[in-house]
Enzyme design. Structure first.
Site, PDB file in Angstrom:
ATOM      1  N   SER A 195      -9.953   6.157 -64.599  1.00  0.00           N
ATOM      2  CA  SER A 195      -9.807   5.086 -63.635  1.00  0.00           C
ATOM      3  C   SER A 195      -8.532   4.268 -63.894  1.00  0.00           C
ATOM      4  CB  SER A 195     -11.071   4.235 -63.672  1.00  0.00           C
ATOM      5  OG  SER A 195     -11.267   3.637 -62.431  1.00  0.00           O
ATOM      6  N   HIS A 254     -17.610   8.214 -59.283  1.00  0.00           N
ATOM      7  CA  HIS A 254     -16.538   7.742 -60.162  1.00  0.00           C
ATOM      8  C   HIS A 254     -17.086   7.538 -61.569  1.00  0.00           C
ATOM      9  CE1 HIS A 254     -12.803   5.479 -60.753  1.00  0.00           C
ATOM     10  NE2 HIS A 254     -13.509   4.548 -61.361  1.00  0.00           N
ATOM     11  N   TRP A 308     -12.575   6.161 -52.684  1.00  0.00           N
ATOM     12  CA  TRP A 308     -11.680   5.019 -52.934  1.00  0.00           C
ATOM     13  C   TRP A 308     -10.420   5.478 -53.686  1.00  0.00           C
ATOM     14  CZ3 TRP A 308     -10.718   0.407 -51.287  1.00  0.00           C
ATOM     15  CH2 TRP A 308     -10.228  -0.610 -52.106  1.00  0.00           C
ATOM     16  N   LYS A 320      -4.740   5.729 -64.828  1.00  0.00           N
ATOM     17  CA  LYS A 320      -3.388   5.352 -64.406  1.00  0.00           C
ATOM     18  C   LYS A 320      -2.564   5.151 -65.686  1.00  0.00           C
ATOM     19  CE  LYS A 320      -5.621   2.180 -61.034  1.00  0.00           C
ATOM     20  NZ  LYS A 320      -6.204   3.010 -60.042  1.00  0.00           N
TER      21      LYS A 320
HETATM   22  C1  GCU Z   1     -11.232  -0.574 -59.084  1.00  0.00           C
HETATM   23  C2  GCU Z   1      -9.801  -0.380 -58.687  1.00  0.00           C
HETATM   24  C3  GCU Z   1      -9.286   1.014 -59.044  1.00  0.00           C
HETATM   25  C4  GCU Z   1      -9.579   1.332 -60.479  1.00  0.00           C
HETATM   26  C5  GCU Z   1     -11.055   1.090 -60.775  1.00  0.00           C
HETATM   27  C6  GCU Z   1     -11.433   1.202 -62.237  1.00  0.00           C
HETATM   28  O1  GCU Z   1     -12.042   0.224 -58.293  1.00  0.00           O
HETATM   29  O2  GCU Z   1      -9.703  -0.645 -57.313  1.00  0.00           O
HETATM   30  O3  GCU Z   1      -7.896   1.099 -58.814  1.00  0.00           O
HETATM   31  O4  GCU Z   1      -9.188   2.651 -60.782  1.00  0.00           O
HETATM   32  O5  GCU Z   1     -11.399  -0.228 -60.417  1.00  0.00           O
HETATM   33  O6  GCU Z   1     -10.604   1.118 -63.108  1.00  0.00           O
HETATM   34  O7  GCU Z   1     -12.640   1.308 -62.477  1.00  0.00           O
END
Ligand code: GCU
Length: 442
Positions: free
Chosen positions: A281, A422, A372, A285
């Site tokens: 998540s 997710h 998402w 990144k």
């Molecule tokens: C949120 C955010 C995402 C991220 C995620 C996470 O959903 O919008 O960009 O990847 O959190 O880190 O759980």
């Protein structure tokens, strides 16, 4: 059963308030009709993805084609790295650090008895109370030499990997989380072992790998405080005017991963030349940015990373650049904000982030219900890094055809979309181990 709740900020309280406020503003000030209001919502319709042209990683800033591996390595790669620093993540910190370590614990009966486990505090300054992070290091108990390893940040604290009362509970800020019994931003006994489902530690060490993890909030607490806390405190930039290209939290977290790799250079049990950086998540990144910026990482794994990770920003599917900067103003550099709703002006897109990792193996993974994060955009990010891999003599994804669920594609890069939400699952780890067997084994 406890849930892994880093995704709670998917619709954080602040986000809800902001969206409601935006809706009122839209109605009140512009008198917008329903289509205008809908434009504020995330797009999940493939037919509504805007037409876009991706910047070509193999055309340099002066418009010249890059045709040799040498041109890529000596010239174009540095240009793209600088563009990501300037327009997306910001520079990684340049703090003058003198790393010191302290071994806090060492046991031989972790993870159900199969793992050797250490807790190592890394201090960033001479001050024992200054910025610091704890490395939790698992290695196979019966290893005869140095092992390859996965290095990763975690969301809730090292003590959430295993319900073992001997593990140190992080003293750092943690997000309040009712499922963990966490309030007032402090971890509790109740949170021990709470994220164990994401960490098949015994399976990993039995496969011959080490696992090294750090609680990300020890490097930089994940909330917007104007870039002051965590390792920001070490930076001159936390005072005074902030440069548009000063790094946000993702850069700080990536920097922390590189400092952990510094420490592992001298480790007797882990082979620092065979370390895969892994993240889920927002931390997926981060693993891409860490791998892009620090070529010492031998492999990069990015799980469900979405917008700002593997997904192409220009698709504006699911989470968008505007939305992510609004919800998480501390993640990217300030310059990145100008590309919200204006993605075509970004001089890069995220296939180029993956290309920065070439020729090293990169694994991008998606989850079917994680719209998402735009699974197709994550896949295409990896696919469009292909020309750089090919130029460097590696085999990228062969086809732009989106694969079936639970059908991993593995070559010198890898991709899968699995069923489910997710998260990080055993299925994901099985694929990462297989990919590591292919690329990190001697
Ligand atoms: C949120 C955010 C995402 C991220 C995620 C996470 O959903 O919008 O960009 O990847 O959190 O880190 O759980």
């Amino acid at each position: 059963m406890k849930r892994n709740c880093d995704c709670l900020s998917r619709w954080s309280f602040a986000d809800v308030i902001l969206s409601v406020a935006a809706l009122f503003l839209a109605v009140g000030s512009a008198g917008l009709s329903t289509p205008g209001l809908l434009a504020q919502e995330a797009n999940y319709d493939e037919d509504k993805v805007p037409a876009y042209t991706l910047p070509d990683p193999l055309i340099d800033n002066a418009g010249k084609p890059v045709t040799t591996a040498d041109q890529w390595t000596r010239h174009r790669r540095a240009e793209i790295l600088a563009l990501f620093e300037e327009h997306v993540f910001g520079r990684q910190p340049e703090f003058p650090v003198q790393l010191r370590t302290r071994l806090r614990s060492e046991v031989d009966d972790a993870a159900g008895g199969v793992a050797h486990r250490r807790e190592l505090t890394v201090y960033f300054t001479e001050d024992d109370d200054g910025p610091q992070m704890d490395l939790l290091i698992y290695t196979p108990k019966n290893a005869t030499g140095k092992v390859p390893a996965f290095l990763t940040l975690n969301f809730q604290g090292n003590h959430t990997l295993e319900a073992d009362p001997r593990l140190r509970i992080t003293p750092a800020w943690v997000r309040n989380n009712g499922d963990f019994g966490i309030s007032e931003n402090r971890s509790t006994e109740a949170s021990r072992g709470g994220t164990a489902s994401r960490w098949p530690v015994a399976r990993i060490v039995e496969a011959g790998y080490g696992l090294v993890t750090i609680y990300y909030g020890e490097i930089d607490p994940d909330f917007d405080d104007g870039f002051r806390n965590g390792v920001n405190a070490l930076s001159a930039e936390s005072d005074g005017e902030r440069a548009g290209n000063a790094g946000g939290s993702i850069s700080n977290w990536a920097w922390g991963l590189s400092r952990a790799l510094d420490v592992l250079q001298d480790d007797a049990q882990i082979d620092a030349e065979r370390v895969a950086v892994f993240g889920h998540s927002r931390l997926g990144k981060t693993s891409l940015w860490a791998g892009a910026a620090d070529p010492r990482f031998a492999m990069v794994i990015s799980n469900n990373s979405g917008c700002g990770g593997a997904a192409l920003s220009r698709r504006a599917f699911g989470e968008t650049v505007a939305r992510i900067n609004r919800s998480f103003p501390h993640w990217f550099c300030i310059n990145h904000r100008q590309y919200g709703g204006n993605e075509s002006e970004l001089p890069v897109d995220h296939h180029m982030l993956i290309a920065l990792c070439a020729p090293r193996p990169v694994y991008v993974a998606s989850a079917e219900e994680d719209r998402w994060a735009d699974p197709r955009g994550e896949f295409l990010g990896l696919y469009h890094a292909g020309p750089v891999y090919r130029l460097l003599g590696r085999t990228p994804l062969e086809s732009a055809e989106f694969p079936e669920v639970n059908q991993p594609l593995q070559s010198d890069v890898a991709y899968h979309i699995r069923t489910g939400r997710h998260d990080v699952t055993d299925f994901d780890w099985e694929q990462y181990l297989r990919f590591a067997d292919r690329h990190l084994r001697r």
